[in-house]
Enzyme design. Sequence first.
Site, PDB file in Angstrom:
ATOM      1  N   CYS A   1       7.066   5.147   2.791  1.00 39.03           N
ATOM      2  CA  CYS A   1       5.639   5.006   2.473  1.00 39.03           C
ATOM      3  C   CYS A   1       5.122   3.643   2.894  1.00 39.03           C
ATOM      4  CB  CYS A   1       5.415   5.205   0.976  1.00 39.03           C
ATOM      5  SG  CYS A   1       5.960   6.792   0.349  1.00 39.03           S
TER       6      CYS A   1
ATOM      7  N   GLU B   1       2.521   7.763  -6.640  1.00 41.33           N
ATOM      8  CA  GLU B   1       2.501   6.949  -5.416  1.00 41.33           C
ATOM      9  C   GLU B   1       2.535   7.937  -4.266  1.00 41.33           C
ATOM     10  OE1 GLU B   1       3.667   5.522  -1.997  1.00 41.33           O
ATOM     11  OE2 GLU B   1       5.579   5.468  -3.067  1.00 41.33           O
TER      12      GLU B   1
END
Length: 546
Positions: free
Chosen positions: A327, A293
């Site tokens: 994020c 990720e």
Amino acid sequence: MNNAIPKFPEPVNEPVLSYAPGSAERASLRSFLRCLKSQELEVPAFIGGNEVHTGQLMDIRPPHETSHRLGVAHQCGTREVQRAIASALAAREAWSRMHFADRAAIFLKAAELLSGKWRNALNASTMLGQSKNAFQAEIDAACETMDFFRFNVKYAQELYAQQPESGLGIWNRLEYRALEGFVFAVTPFNFTSITANLPVAPAIMGNTVLWKPASTSIYSAYYIYRLLEEAGLPPGVINMVPGRGATVGDPVFASEHFAGLHFTGSTGTFQHMWRTIGANIANYRGYPRIVGETGGKDFIVAHASAASEAVATAIVRGAFEYQGQKCSAASRVYVPQSCWRAIRDVLDAQLSAIKMGTVEDFGNFINAVIDRNAFKSITGYIEHARHSPDASIIFGGGYSDAEGYFIEPTVILTTDPSYRTMCEEIFGPVVTIFVYEDSAFAATLDLVDATSPYALTGAIFARDRQVIVQATDALRNAAGNFYINDKPTGAVVGQQPFGGGRASGTNDKAGSPLNLVRWLSARTIKETFVPATHYAYPFLSSSEAV
């Protein structure tokens, strides 16, 4: 041997403590913060269950108080990495063959320890080492880490229970083996829970792990390792090897026993690792699993039917909690002309009330960004906007590194939907707003989908249900985690499995069975109870007349 099939405790999400004035947890955490600051910690590497002191030291300093030293951390080189690989391989056989109930018990115990005596340690070390306020530390370092441990045990049990059908006279079954080799876990600074989950998730499935924590989160990583140690994790199952990326990564990727990468970090680093793995592919015993990720350019889209207060609040919380260093943080916002004035008024009022400063003052909503490199990068975007004809700073824009790396929550208004800060990941307390004509809502959805290479999180605000349906469909590939009338941050384990596609990663959904299945290598076993004793089938008989 105990042949019972155990029933594990049903996981529930850990309740989030409030740390409100006068609460017991607030007083306890304050006391622990004072205790940590009064001493210097020496963080070793942990290889085969042993402390390793390399003598190559790195200072650990709070990003909000750079004059104070929390301790030092020993950095690993090639020799230590090779030793850690050998340790992981040596531990693999016994660990992978350990009954799952016994492996699971370690992580369930770790969750209970963290719920009690270790809660302050992980929260306080996250606050000081990563400049995260008390509430953000609580939902991350304490609650989400416990949730990962508990829910991953449940998901692993469900995976192991999935078995094929069997016909008469045969018995089919699946054996879920650990990967053949070791897993390399590379963890980020911004979430202590991710720092814990990336090495633990493969370990739950029987893998042994080399774990390289981010240098800027080594302080809390130390307490994670000590927590797992107290919970009963055997030596060598997880080996913590702090160090520079290439210094640790090069010998890992050169090993024939490298079997998997579990990564959260920058897109550039992940792509470099993938290229390195590809270049070495013929040297490995198997094809490595690559799970990553990487980042996002996360959006909020408001429709004319949206509630202005809700949109403004989502911008403030979604863009500026933990200084925008998530994020999932909202970084680009699309607002209709008819709502802009009302949204801006609420936004200005809320931002004007926000305080910024040290994490030890629980009244501060904003703290420091993680280090000098981040400070320079983020302020570079602010200065670009300050001098751009296509943008204007309508709130914030101030910053100082005199005491720590402090940047005010900054709102940029642009007339160009392709302006730099609408497209590039900033990873800081900066959000850019584009105001569109109400009649251009459908075209704006297309713009949102096409503007960024990322596809991690996004949100739509509207009260008109048909509009919600329209946006959900138009943006189906633009975000792996999509929110309706809520900020695009705050995914909860067991409720919103997290991960995105496109340049945001492999979308293997941390906090779900989809992630755990990547750390397994299944073997199909077919057993025939009464085997055939001759090759001939009945159709071959020639006794029937033609």
